[in-house]
Design a protein around this motif. Structure first.
Motif, PDB file in Angstrom:
ATOM      1  N   SER A  18       0.840  -1.199   0.000  1.00 53.96           N
ATOM      2  CA  SER A  18       0.000   0.000   0.000  1.00 53.96           C
ATOM      3  C   SER A  18       0.872   1.245   0.000  1.00 53.96           C
ATOM      4  O   SER A  18       2.022   1.199   0.423  1.00 53.96           O
ATOM      5  CB  SER A  18      -0.906   0.007   1.239  1.00 53.96           C
ATOM      6  OG  SER A  18      -1.728  -1.130   1.234  1.00 53.96           O
ATOM      7  N   ASP A  55     -14.310   6.750  -1.209  1.00 48.83           N
ATOM      8  CA  ASP A  55     -13.734   5.423  -1.372  1.00 48.83           C
ATOM      9  C   ASP A  55     -14.179   4.817  -2.688  1.00 48.83           C
ATOM     10  O   ASP A  55     -15.299   5.037  -3.124  1.00 48.83           O
ATOM     11  CB  ASP A  55     -14.206   4.486  -0.252  1.00 48.83           C
ATOM     12  CG  ASP A  55     -13.585   4.859   1.079  1.00 48.83           C
ATOM     13  OD1 ASP A  55     -12.378   4.657   1.228  1.00 48.83           O
ATOM     14  OD2 ASP A  55     -14.322   5.355   1.955  1.00 48.83           O
ATOM     15  N   ARG A  58     -10.230  -0.452  -3.521  1.00 48.41           N
ATOM     16  CA  ARG A  58      -8.942  -0.379  -2.845  1.00 48.41           C
ATOM     17  C   ARG A  58      -8.348   1.026  -2.846  1.00 48.41           C
ATOM     18  O   ARG A  58      -7.282   1.253  -2.274  1.00 48.41           O
ATOM     19  CB  ARG A  58      -7.961  -1.366  -3.482  1.00 48.41           C
ATOM     20  CG  ARG A  58      -8.336  -2.814  -3.297  1.00 48.41           C
ATOM     21  CD  ARG A  58      -7.414  -3.758  -4.052  1.00 48.41           C
ATOM     22  NE  ARG A  58      -7.471  -3.558  -5.507  1.00 48.41           N
ATOM     23  CZ  ARG A  58      -6.622  -2.844  -6.215  1.00 48.41           C
ATOM     24  NH1 ARG A  58      -5.594  -2.266  -5.651  1.00 48.41           N
ATOM     25  NH2 ARG A  58      -6.765  -2.704  -7.522  1.00 48.41           N
ATOM     26  N   SER A  75      -4.485   0.781  -1.657  1.00 49.72           N
ATOM     27  CA  SER A  75      -4.356  -0.365  -0.755  1.00 49.72           C
ATOM     28  C   SER A  75      -4.209  -1.640  -1.558  1.00 49.72           C
ATOM     29  O   SER A  75      -4.843  -1.807  -2.598  1.00 49.72           O
ATOM     30  CB  SER A  75      -5.598  -0.489   0.125  1.00 49.72           C
ATOM     31  OG  SER A  75      -5.811   0.700   0.843  1.00 49.72           O
ATOM     32  N   ILE A  76      -3.383  -2.544  -1.076  1.00 47.90           N
ATOM     33  CA  ILE A  76      -3.210  -3.866  -1.679  1.00 47.90           C
ATOM     34  C   ILE A  76      -3.045  -3.732  -3.200  1.00 47.90           C
ATOM     35  O   ILE A  76      -3.892  -4.158  -3.979  1.00 47.90           O
ATOM     36  CB  ILE A  76      -4.368  -4.823  -1.319  1.00 47.90           C
ATOM     37  CG1 ILE A  76      -4.701  -4.715   0.168  1.00 47.90           C
ATOM     38  CG2 ILE A  76      -4.011  -6.262  -1.656  1.00 47.90           C
ATOM     39  CD1 ILE A  76      -6.028  -5.331   0.545  1.00 47.90           C
ATOM     40  N   GLN A  78      -2.442  -3.825  -7.078  1.00 45.25           N
ATOM     41  CA  GLN A  78      -2.593  -4.877  -8.084  1.00 45.25           C
ATOM     42  C   GLN A  78      -1.930  -4.405  -9.383  1.00 45.25           C
ATOM     43  O   GLN A  78      -1.683  -3.215  -9.571  1.00 45.25           O
ATOM     44  CB  GLN A  78      -4.077  -5.160  -8.351  1.00 45.25           C
ATOM     45  CG  GLN A  78      -4.874  -5.524  -7.117  1.00 45.25           C
ATOM     46  CD  GLN A  78      -4.443  -6.834  -6.501  1.00 45.25           C
ATOM     47  OE1 GLN A  78      -4.177  -7.792  -7.205  1.00 45.25           O
ATOM     48  NE2 GLN A  78      -4.370  -6.872  -5.177  1.00 45.25           N
ATOM     49  N   ASP A  81      -3.232  -1.417 -11.274  1.00 44.75           N
ATOM     50  CA  ASP A  81      -3.007  -0.080 -10.718  1.00 44.75           C
ATOM     51  C   ASP A  81      -1.827   0.621 -11.388  1.00 44.75           C
ATOM     52  O   ASP A  81      -1.572   1.790 -11.111  1.00 44.75           O
ATOM     53  CB  ASP A  81      -2.745  -0.167  -9.208  1.00 44.75           C
ATOM     54  CG  ASP A  81      -3.933  -0.724  -8.439  1.00 44.75           C
ATOM     55  OD1 ASP A  81      -5.080  -0.489  -8.865  1.00 44.75           O
ATOM     56  OD2 ASP A  81      -3.712  -1.403  -7.418  1.00 44.75           O
TER      57      ASP A  81
END
Length: 95
Positions: A18, A55, A58, A75-76, A78, A81
């Motif tokens: 993250s 939001d 992620r 966040s997290i 991938q 992204d």
């Protein structure tokens, strides 16, 4: 002149980790948008904020006009992204 400072200027994320991207503004901003330009060059609008937090899975973004900054939290991470992220700000017009 008026400026927007984005930090960090470059970022490499590993899958599953993250990070936070931040824009600081030299003047009071009324709205901010976050974009991602993917490796093929397509521009994707991620967030449009007038204040507070939004939001989207992620990703989430915070904007404070008073504190003159916006942040984008990934966040997290991938593979999808991947790309170039940037913020665009709109200032209040002085009459």
């Amino acid at each position: 002149g008026d400026s927007v400072e984005q930090s960090p200027s470059a970022l490499s994320l590993h899958e599953g980790t993250s990070s936070v991207l931040r824009c600081n503004f030299s003047i009071t901003i009324t709205t901010v948008q976050w974009f991602r330009q993917n490796p093929r060059g397509s521009l994707i609008s991620l967030f449009f904020l007038a204040s507070g937090t939004k939001d989207n899975g992620r990703l989430n973004s915070t904007f404070s006009s008073k504190e003159r900054y916006s942040a984008l939290h990934i966040s997290i991470a991938q593979l999808e992204d991947s790309g170039t992220y940037f913020c665009a700000a709109e200032a209040q017009c002085s009459q």
